[in-house]
Design a protein around this motif. Sequence first.
Motif: not given
Length: 250
Positions: A29-42, A165-175, A193-197
Amino acid sequence: MTGTTAPGRALLEVSGVRKSFGDHLVLDGIDLTVDSHRCVVLVGASGSGKSTLLRAINLLEEIDDGVVLLEGEDVTDPRQDADAVRARMGMVFQAFNLFPHMRVLDNVTLASRLVHRVPRAQAEERAMAMLERVGLATKARAFPDELSGGQQQRVAIARSLVNSPRLMLLDEVTSALDPELVGEVLDLLGELKAEGMTMLVATHEMAFARHVADEVCFLHEGRVHERGTPAQVLGDPVERRTREFLGRLG
């Protein structure tokens, strides 16, 4: 790169998403929102559902219940063209997933040419711009095994950026990277992020979360147990589970 979204509408809305593998409930039952130009970290322990959530948003996993809205559109509707939906999102995985027999430029242009039918010359022009953006234009003719791990991951990011892309999804990209290579990839994400992605990032890198994220969501057993600013969630968590997780990180 930044694009626009209607006022008052989150770019990404995840509501009541559930996913099980057999008897194992992974997303509860995950609820989550991401607004434009924001970075949400899981953040959360391995097995908390971070990767499955990203894969569900990108339609790589079929959800059992709930809805995912991208710019107000239900992308989990089975009538959706999955490839068209994914073209609006870029996803970067833990593994670089580059084709070893193909040069860097061909890896970056492959989806544009084969999936989106972009003419080769146009695809290569755009790809070179993205490789320049990630500091690897001089490596366009190299093969992946001629690059460091950090360079390969930056190529993977360029590949995800090439279709705007409108949205970038990044999954443990440094692991999968050696410790000395982590910084170059995280620095690139900070620049994006600073450029608005708009980004949704699963990571164990708490320093990145503290300095780049607009919001941190702590996942535990497939649920969002706590969300808030990095200072609040990572510095003064309310939930016991969050405190325990951060305590284990030392």
